[in-house]
Design a protein around this motif. Structure first.
Motif, mmCIF file in Angstrom:
data_model
loop_
_atom_site.group_PDB
_atom_site.id
_atom_site.type_symbol
_atom_site.label_atom_id
_atom_site.label_comp_id
_atom_site.label_asym_id
_atom_site.label_seq_id
_atom_site.Cartn_x
_atom_site.Cartn_y
_atom_site.Cartn_z
ATOM 1 N N GLY A 50 0.001 -12.615 11.431
ATOM 2 C CA GLY A 50 -1.358 -12.110 11.581
ATOM 3 C C GLY A 50 -1.416 -11.143 12.742
ATOM 4 O O GLY A 50 -0.382 -10.683 13.255
ATOM 5 N N THR A 51 -2.587 -10.839 13.202
ATOM 6 C CA THR A 51 -2.771 -9.899 14.304
ATOM 7 C C THR A 51 -3.778 -10.447 15.297
ATOM 8 O O THR A 51 -4.634 -11.274 14.965
ATOM 9 C CB THR A 51 -3.278 -8.536 13.785
ATOM 10 N N ALA A 52 -3.647 -9.971 16.528
ATOM 11 C CA ALA A 52 -4.595 -10.294 17.590
ATOM 12 C C ALA A 52 -5.089 -8.984 18.187
ATOM 13 O O ALA A 52 -4.339 -8.021 18.329
ATOM 14 C CB ALA A 52 -3.935 -11.154 18.663
ATOM 15 N N THR A 53 -6.352 -8.932 18.537
ATOM 16 C CA THR A 53 -6.959 -7.719 19.101
ATOM 17 C C THR A 53 -6.724 -7.687 20.606
ATOM 18 O O THR A 53 -7.188 -8.570 21.342
ATOM 19 C CB THR A 53 -8.458 -7.672 18.799
ATOM 20 N N HIS A 58 -4.479 -3.679 17.621
ATOM 21 C CA HIS A 58 -4.038 -4.879 16.896
ATOM 22 C C HIS A 58 -2.576 -5.169 17.243
ATOM 23 O O HIS A 58 -1.705 -4.310 17.090
ATOM 24 C CB HIS A 58 -4.193 -4.683 15.394
ATOM 25 N N ASP A 123 -3.155 -19.075 16.307
ATOM 26 C CA ASP A 123 -4.328 -19.041 17.181
ATOM 27 C C ASP A 123 -3.914 -19.252 18.639
ATOM 28 O O ASP A 123 -4.456 -18.607 19.562
ATOM 29 C CB ASP A 123 -5.335 -20.113 16.765
ATOM 30 N N THR A 136 -8.810 -15.956 18.222
ATOM 31 C CA THR A 136 -8.161 -16.459 17.012
ATOM 32 C C THR A 136 -7.404 -15.331 16.331
ATOM 33 O O THR A 136 -7.676 -14.149 16.574
ATOM 34 C CB THR A 136 -9.198 -17.051 16.030
ATOM 35 N N GLN A 138 -6.212 -12.824 13.382
ATOM 36 C CA GLN A 138 -6.893 -12.096 12.318
ATOM 37 C C GLN A 138 -5.878 -11.712 11.247
ATOM 38 O O GLN A 138 -4.688 -11.626 11.503
ATOM 39 C CB GLN A 138 -7.584 -10.851 12.881
ATOM 40 N N ALA A 139 -6.372 -11.459 10.060
ATOM 41 C CA ALA A 139 -5.526 -11.060 8.918
ATOM 42 C C ALA A 139 -4.389 -12.060 8.718
ATOM 43 O O ALA A 139 -3.219 -11.691 8.565
ATOM 44 C CB ALA A 139 -4.980 -9.653 9.124
#
Length: 212
Positions: A50-53, A58, A123, A136, A138-139
């Motif tokens: 996934g990704t984190a901002t 990202h 997460d 958390t 994302q994607a």
């Protein structure tokens, strides 16, 4: 007209359980060893991503099977040890080890399937990456490796069920390896006084070999 009734030979009837025992043993060994290898390999692969901002961008994140859960790898080792231990015990001990092997396979399947939709590991990585404990991932997406781990657990489960069903027909470790079962020692043969070497030994001791 005379009728001849075919009677099964006693040897063929006795050989049937032995053949089924050998087949089940081969299948259990193959499936158990292969299942443990697959489960251990799957836990080292990427299960989720996934990704984190971070700063408006990202940042990609990945989680391996061991990041998600350590249960499949631990139970794979336990199952492999139980598969080997089946041949070192008998009767009730063999049944207990076979039950442990079965539970190990079932536990791997349950833990792997539970990890399919688990995003807690990512997460935690998102929170550590962003410095925000409430962040958390994302994607979120998952790979097929959790299902591979579950398949490995199913193979170990099959080995355990075969051990429960046919384990009494499988061979056990030889009795010479068991504690307190030493081989009987051969007793020395009594010396023959008529043999030449015995006569010479008697002369060396100062004895009369003729008995006079």
């Amino acid at each position: 007209m005379e009728y001849v009734t075919a009677v099964p030979h006693p040897r063929s009837e006795a050989a049937a359980p032995a053949r089924s025992g050998r087949r089940s043993l081969a299948v259990a060994l193959l499936s158990g060893a292969l299942g443990a290898a697959v489960a251990l390999l799957a836990t080292r692969q990427r299960w989720a991503e996934g990704t984190a901002t971070v700063a408006g961008g990202h940042f990609p994140l990945t989680a391996t099977g061991s990041d998600v859960t350590g249960v499949p790898a631990a139970l794979a080792v336990v199952g492999l040890a139980a598969l080997v231990a089946v041949f070192a015990v008998r009767r009730a001990g063999r049944f207990a080890v076979a039950a442990l092997l079965t539970l190990s396979g079932a536990g791997i399947v349950a833990a792997a399937l539970a990890g399919v939709a688990d995003g807690s590991a990512l997460d935690e990585k998102a929170a550590a990456t962003t410095g925000d404990t409430s962040a958390t991932v994302q994607a979120l997406s998952h790979t097929a490796w959790p299902y591979a781990a579950a398949a490995g657990g199913a193979l170990i489960l099959l080995a355990g069920l075969l051990a429960l069903r046919y384990g009494t027909r499988w061979p056990a470790m030889s009795g010479r390896y068991e504690r307190g079962t030493d081989r009987p020692r051969r007793s020395a043969r009594p010396a023959d006084p008529e043999r030449p070497e015995e006569i010479w030994k008697a002369l060396d001791r100062g004895e009369d070999p003729t008995g006079a």
